[in-house]
Structures are given as C-alpha cells and as structure tokens.
Scaffold this active site. Structure first.
Site, short mmCIF file in Angstrom:
data_model
loop_
_atom_site.label_atom_id
_atom_site.label_comp_id
_atom_site.label_asym_id
_atom_site.label_seq_id
_atom_site.Cartn_x
_atom_site.Cartn_y
_atom_site.Cartn_z
N TYR A 239 0.78 -1.23 0.00
CA TYR A 239 0.00 0.00 0.00
C TYR A 239 0.81 1.29 0.00
O TYR A 239 0.30 2.33 -0.45
CB TYR A 239 -1.03 -0.05 1.12
CG TYR A 239 -2.05 -1.12 0.83
CD1 TYR A 239 -3.09 -0.88 -0.05
CD2 TYR A 239 -1.92 -2.39 1.38
CE1 TYR A 239 -4.00 -1.88 -0.36
CE2 TYR A 239 -2.83 -3.40 1.07
CZ TYR A 239 -3.87 -3.14 0.20
OH TYR A 239 -4.75 -4.13 -0.12
N PHE B 284 -10.74 -3.52 10.41
CA PHE B 284 -11.94 -3.39 9.58
C PHE B 284 -11.65 -3.87 8.16
O PHE B 284 -10.50 -4.03 7.76
CB PHE B 284 -12.44 -1.95 9.55
CG PHE B 284 -11.38 -0.92 9.26
CD1 PHE B 284 -11.04 -0.63 7.96
CD2 PHE B 284 -10.70 -0.29 10.30
CE1 PHE B 284 -10.05 0.31 7.67
CE2 PHE B 284 -9.72 0.65 10.05
CZ PHE B 284 -9.39 0.94 8.72
#
Length: 403
Positions: free
Chosen positions: A120, A403
């Site tokens: 990322y 999450f």
C-alpha cells in the site's frame, strides 16, 4: 476486463473472492454482518466477462486525528482472484478508488490495515500507527499500585446488553484517542460479532463495566479459552478492548482481567505502543509485548487534511510534496498552525522540507516522526525550520479494531 461500481447482486461473488484471498470462509452470520456494513455505492469491482476478479470498498466513517475527528474513508475488502494476479487490477482499483474519494470531496484522508505491508505505500499509504500485542503470563505479574479504597464497582454481562453504556464510554474516550474509528449501530454489531464457529473453542464474549460515583467510567470486553495441563488449570483470557476515562478505572479493569480464576495467560492484540499497562506491573517482561504495524494513512485532500488536525507546538513551515497519483496534492504548501487550529495553502516560497505523500501520511497521526523519516533518507530537511515536534502528539496513535 473492466472496472465498474458494485451491485447488490455482486455480494456473494465478492465474499467468495475474499475467501480465496484471505483463506477463510465468509458464510452464515459473518456474511450477514459483512453485508450490513458493506456500502454497495462505494464498492468497486473488476469484472472479467461476468466474473468478479477484483474488489475494493470504502466505508464512510470517522477517525480521530490529533486534536480533531475527521471523516475518513475506511478502505477494506481489497483483493484480486489468484487467477488474475499480475495484470494491474489492484493498481487500477486503488487508483480509481482514490480518484473517486478525492472527487467526492467529503473525506480528506483514507485509512486501511495492510495484509501485505509492502503493497500500500505504492499508493501513498504510510504506516502511521503501530500496535503492541501482549501475551501475558498473568500469574507472574502484579500491579504495582495497591488496590485503592473502592470508589466504584464492576458489573458483568453480555456486550449487547451493556451496549448503551459501552457505546457512550467509547465515544467519550475516542474523542482523544488518535486512530480510533467512529461506530454507529451497524458497526457496533459488526465489532461485537461472535459466531460460535469462529471462537476456536473459546467462550462467548463477555463485558464488564466499571461504575464510579457519577456513573459508568470504563469497560472491557473479553472471552476465555479453557485449557488444562498436568499442572492444573491453564486457561487463556483473550481481551478484545479496554476503554477507561481515568487511571483509576483503567487499573481496576486490568486488575480484574489479570485475576480471572483458572487463567494462566492473557492476550491483548490491540494495545497502544504507549499502553499504560506497561508501567503498572512489577515484571514488564512477563507482558510479552511485541510491536506490529496497524493503521496506514493516505492524504487524499492534502490541504484539508493538514488543516483539519491540530499541532502540538506552533508551526509555520513550507512543505514540498510529491503525489504521482493525485497530482492536485503535488507542490509547495505553507502550513501554519498550533494547538488551536491550522491553515494550509499553496505557496511559491522556498520549501523547508520535502517529502512524498506516503511519508506525510506516515507522520500524520503523530506516531511516526518526521525526524526518523529524515534519518532514513525518506524526508529531506532543507532548512533549519523543523516541524517534527509540531507533528507529534501527547499519546501514541492506536487502533481498537481491524476493519
């Protein structure tokens, strides 16, 4: 192959894709809860002639940042089918998603957990918050502060039954805890999900609330896993989260968790790097703490993001930032502010510091210092005007959920 918005009918195929990617089955109650929080209007899929080959979604939530709470796109459910790797699908999904978040103009930052930490940063996400994982030998540690005269009491129950108190306490604490995400009713149900087939032999979750003279002051959520060996009881207490509004409540909750009968170990995987528990026990080594990465931050609207947080000391600095994916962020920006607020605007003045948007994201929550990034050669300090102290904060950023 084309990228398109997700549709309601795509959800079963998306669950299958995520099962392949993360090596777990998404079915039953878990699938129902995933469907409840899934935002179809913010879902992107890579469609290979009717086959869902890739997916990413942005959840609309808030994130506590230094001195403020901001809307933040919570990025999740990112993956590409094993049969479609190395075709640029992930890059296409992430670029389009960032473009859509920027165009909507609602969220100045995006945040995610990285399954592979090398991936990322390529898209501008910097490692902004770490976590401290504890594997505690609870019979070999003692709290150094003696028990005080009882100023409150503990009451146990099912987390759902105590949710009114728990959610109010969470909101009260998270206002000052950088890295904590907002939770509406849907997200509380998701966070407290507890399917029996995912407990790995442990009990259901329990909650304990601490009541002070003026009302609830903290809570903890945990479960236990029964074990016995030739020495006798050897149960493991698995702590989900702890929130307390004052040090006395924090000590009371941990005294309870470390003293549960028949247990010989306590695990807590989402502790803060500066977790106070480290300074409450007589044998810190028996806490078995190990550090791991947690939240990655991406500045989507750079001036709004920098103006949206507060700064520990006064700052007036010119930053030269490079952002190859969102070029509107590229250029020189004058940041002026302090503990009470900040402004950020374009400038033609000479830069004091030069960095990539990835490294600015890493420093954004105050957990990764600009000085450390400069020592690594990732940030270039061009003048003596050093904003490192201003970007820090009084507590390390942390996270209470994946999450």
């Amino acid at each position: 192959m084309r990228l398109r918005p997700g549709r309601i009918g795509d959800f079963p195929a998306i669950c299958d894709l995520l099962g392949y990617v993360f090596h777990e089955e998404i079915a039953g109650e878990v699938k129902e809860l995933e469907a409840e929080v899934w935002e179809v209007e913010r879902s992107l899929v890579a469609d290979d002639h009717g086959v869902i080959a890739g997916h990413a979604v942005a959840y609309s939530r808030e994130l506590t940042v230094p001195g403020a709470v901001l809307p933040a796109a919570h990025i999740s459910c990112v993956g590409v089918l094993p049969t479609h790797r190395r075709r640029g699908l992930l890059t296409a999904l992430m670029h389009r998603q960032l473009g859509e978040i920027a165009e909507a103009g609602r969220e100045p930052i995006a945040v995610l957990w990285a399954s592979e930490s090398a991936i990322y940063p390529r898209f501008g996400y910097g490692p902004a918050a770490a976590r401290l994982k504890f594997d505690i030998l609870n019979r070999e540690v003692r709290l150094t502060a003696p028990p005080a005269e009882p100023a409150g009491r503990l009451r146990m129950g099912d987390p759902a039954a105590l949710l009114t108190d728990i959610s109010k306490l969470y909101d009260q604490v998270r206002a000052d805890r950088v890295g904590w995400s907002g939770r509406d009713d849907r997200w509380w149900r998701y966070v407290l999900r507890d399917p029996k087939d995912l407990r790995d032999g442990a009990t259901k979750r329990y909650a304990v609330v601490h009541d002070g003279p003026g009302g609830p002051t903290g809570y903890a959520i945990w479960r236990a896993k029964e074990r016995w060996n030739h020495h006798g009881p050897d149960a493991e207490v698995q702590v989900r989260e702890v929130a307390a509004v004052d040090p006395e409540t924090y000590r009371a909750l941990w005294r309870f968790l470390l003293g549960i009968d028949l247990s010989r170990s306590v695990t807590y995987t989402l502790g803060a790097v500066d977790e106070p528990l480290q300074y409450l026990v007589d044998e810190p080594r028996r806490l078995g703490g190990t550090v791991s990465d947690a939240l990655f931050i991406r500045l989507v609207d750079l001036p709004a993001a920098l103006a949206g947080r507060r700064y520990r000391t006064a700052v007036d600095v010119v930053l030269e930032v490079d952002d190859p994916i969102l070029p509107a962020n590229t250029g020189r920006w004058r940041l002026t502010g302090g503990p009470e607020g900040a402004t950020c605007s374009r400038t033609g003045e000479p830069a004091d510091l030069a960095c990539s948007v990835t490294d600015l994201g890493a420093a954004y929550l105050g957990g990764t210092s600009l000085a450390a990034l400069a020592a690594a050669g990732r940030v270039r300090q061009l003048t003596a005007n050093d904003p490192n102290a201003a970007f820090g904060w009084h507590r390390a950023p942390s996270a209470t959920e994946v999450f």
